[in-house]
Design a protein around this motif. Structure first.
Motif, PDB file in Angstrom:
ATOM      1  N   LEU A 151       0.780  -1.243  -0.259  1.00 27.91           N
ATOM      2  CA  LEU A 151       0.298   0.312   0.142  1.00 27.91           C
ATOM      3  C   LEU A 151       0.805   1.207  -0.228  1.00 27.91           C
ATOM      4  CD1 LEU A 151      -3.223   0.898   0.046  1.00 27.91           C
ATOM      5  CD2 LEU A 151      -2.882   0.859   2.678  1.00 27.91           C
ATOM      6  N   MET A 152       1.376   1.197   0.862  1.00 24.17           N
ATOM      7  CA  MET A 152       2.784   2.543   0.873  1.00 24.17           C
ATOM      8  C   MET A 152       3.356   2.735  -0.403  1.00 24.17           C
ATOM      9  SD  MET A 152       2.256   3.765   3.420  1.00 24.17           S
ATOM     10  CE  MET A 152       3.110   5.268   3.577  1.00 24.17           C
ATOM     11  N   SER A 155       1.552   3.913  -3.009  1.00 22.39           N
ATOM     12  CA  SER A 155       1.143   5.209  -2.567  1.00 22.39           C
ATOM     13  C   SER A 155       1.811   6.202  -3.259  1.00 22.39           C
ATOM     14  CB  SER A 155       0.941   5.574  -0.660  1.00 22.39           C
ATOM     15  OG  SER A 155       0.079   6.913  -0.669  1.00 22.39           O
ATOM     16  N   GLU A 156       3.463   6.032  -2.422  1.00 26.57           N
ATOM     17  CA  GLU A 156       4.269   6.542  -2.691  1.00 26.57           C
ATOM     18  C   GLU A 156       4.687   7.198  -4.078  1.00 26.57           C
ATOM     19  OE1 GLU A 156       7.157   4.884  -0.293  1.00 26.57           O
ATOM     20  OE2 GLU A 156       7.197   5.763   0.905  1.00 26.57           O
ATOM     21  N   PRO A 159       2.682  10.570  -5.091  1.00 26.87           N
ATOM     22  CA  PRO A 159       2.267  11.046  -3.773  1.00 26.87           C
ATOM     23  C   PRO A 159       1.443  11.970  -4.565  1.00 26.87           C
ATOM     24  CG  PRO A 159       3.969  11.749  -4.972  1.00 26.87           C
ATOM     25  CD  PRO A 159       3.642  10.533  -5.886  1.00 26.87           C
ATOM     26  N   ARG A 161      -2.021  11.551  -3.746  1.00 28.90           N
ATOM     27  CA  ARG A 161      -3.644  10.550  -3.848  1.00 28.90           C
ATOM     28  C   ARG A 161      -3.471  10.360  -2.881  1.00 28.90           C
ATOM     29  NH1 ARG A 161      -3.932   8.564  -9.179  1.00 28.90           N
ATOM     30  NH2 ARG A 161      -2.997  10.183 -10.309  1.00 28.90           N
ATOM     31  N   TRP A 162      -2.559   9.852  -1.510  1.00 28.25           N
ATOM     32  CA  TRP A 162      -3.302   9.847  -0.166  1.00 28.25           C
ATOM     33  C   TRP A 162      -2.599   9.422   0.728  1.00 28.25           C
ATOM     34  CZ3 TRP A 162      -1.316   5.004   2.682  1.00 28.25           C
ATOM     35  CH2 TRP A 162      -2.477   4.708   3.470  1.00 28.25           C
ATOM     36  N   ASP A 163      -2.112  10.407   1.862  1.00 26.50           N
ATOM     37  CA  ASP A 163      -1.738  11.310   2.857  1.00 26.50           C
ATOM     38  C   ASP A 163      -0.970  10.528   3.719  1.00 26.50           C
ATOM     39  OD1 ASP A 163      -3.749  10.180   4.348  1.00 26.50           O
ATOM     40  OD2 ASP A 163      -4.558  11.993   5.575  1.00 26.50           O
ATOM     41  N   GLY A 164      -1.526   8.980   3.546  1.00 28.42           N
ATOM     42  CA  GLY A 164      -0.859   7.588   4.122  1.00 28.42           C
ATOM     43  C   GLY A 164      -0.978   7.487   5.327  1.00 28.42           C
ATOM     44  N   VAL A 169      -8.497   4.829   3.108  1.00 30.58           N
ATOM     45  CA  VAL A 169      -8.182   3.973   1.720  1.00 30.58           C
ATOM     46  C   VAL A 169      -8.814   4.925   0.692  1.00 30.58           C
ATOM     47  CG1 VAL A 169      -6.085   2.814   0.601  1.00 30.58           C
ATOM     48  CG2 VAL A 169      -6.070   2.887   2.782  1.00 30.58           C
ATOM     49  N   LEU A 173      -6.271   2.961  -5.156  1.00 34.54           N
ATOM     50  CA  LEU A 173      -5.264   2.595  -4.051  1.00 34.54           C
ATOM     51  C   LEU A 173      -5.328   1.079  -3.662  1.00 34.54           C
ATOM     52  CD1 LEU A 173      -2.774   3.054  -3.760  1.00 34.54           C
ATOM     53  CD2 LEU A 173      -2.882   4.165  -1.323  1.00 34.54           C
ATOM     54  N   SER A 177      -3.376  -2.631  -4.443  1.00 31.89           N
ATOM     55  CA  SER A 177      -2.579  -2.604  -3.270  1.00 31.89           C
ATOM     56  C   SER A 177      -3.215  -4.616  -2.805  1.00 31.89           C
ATOM     57  CB  SER A 177      -2.854  -2.050  -2.325  1.00 31.89           C
ATOM     58  OG  SER A 177      -2.275  -0.928  -2.930  1.00 31.89           O
TER      59      SER A 177
END
Length: 249
Positions: A151-152, A155-156, A159, A161-164, A169, A173, A177
């Motif tokens: 997931l991370m 997401s990275e 960048p 799209r989601w603050d983590g 979520v 994404l 995932s």
């Protein structure tokens, strides 16, 4: 995507229960799709085309949000590890994976029906509200099976799209995932499945080489031993049960 899935749920509700409950239900549903007086044929064909398109995507949607990919990959690894190319055939493996998937996902399907589809049938909520309610149990299932590292990483890659940090979520994404996590888990299980059969192949190859029978293919000689080992261990049942236990809780 949300509108398409909502349309898919609406199509199932309009066509499925009506055709199953009474003989004239399908005819009534088809009459409802016919163009009304004063409306253009093009305006009526666009929703019908969207319904047919979404229905054609149903198998893909099933693979995206359920455990079907893991089941199919593991069983394919198992067949290859034994050394059989067409036994059991692809259709049988897919059918077994589908029924095991239904067994695993039945609580999720039941919850989705009770909180989303049934209220929609009763006219209590709209299609968009039904989709929001239906996706909740599927989201919980996917989040429990998604690897945090996957997931991370995704997401990275994009960048912003989601603050983590937030728990909400986005589906764009979460779904890839989840699929990548299931594929990774399936390959890990496939590696463990391959090991005992690889040991048999190595032992048979060593014996043949020691006897000077280097022209005899080791795979041909080891196949009966692998089949005997797998049958005596009740391999198909044991692996199916192990896969089911992986989704327990």
């Amino acid at each position: 995507m949300r509108a398409a899935l909502a349309l898919f749920l609406f199509a199932l509700l309009a066509l499925g229960p009506a055709a199953a409950q009474e003989p004239e239900g399908l005819g009534t549903a088809l009459q409802a799709l016919a163009p009304e007086e004063g409306t253009s044929l093009r305006a009526e064909l666009i929703p019908l085309f969207l319904v047919v398109t979404v229905l054609s995507l149903a198998p893909g949607l099933l693979m995206m949000v359920t455990c079907l990919p893991l089941m199919v990959i593991v069983f394919s690894f198992l067949r290859q590890a034994i050394g059989l190319q067409q036994a059991p055939p692809n259709m049988m493996i897919t059918s077994l994976a589908l029924f095991l998937t239904f067994f695993v996902m039945e609580p999720v399907f039941t919850t989705a029906w009770e909180v989303g589809i049934e209220p929609l049938r009763n006219g209590e909520i709209t299609e968009v509200q039904a989709f929001d309610a239906v996706i909740v149990p599927f989201r919980s299932f996917m989040e429990a099976r998604t690897h945090e590292s996957t997931l991370m990483t995704l997401s990275e890659a994009l960048p912003g799209r989601w603050d983590g940090v937030s728990d909400d979520v986005p589906l764009s994404l979460l779904v890839p995932s989840f699929m990548l996590s299931e594929i990774k888990t399936a390959f890990q299980i496939g590696f463990a499945v391959f090991l005992p059969f690889l040991v048999i192949d190595l032992v048979v190859a060593s014996v043949l080489m020691a006897m000077g029978m280097m022209m005899v293919p080791p795979a041909v000689v080891s196949l009966p031993f692998k089949l005997a080992f797998f049958v005596l261990a009740d391999g198909w049942t044991k692996i199916a049960a192990a896969l089911l236990r992986g989704y327990a809780g």
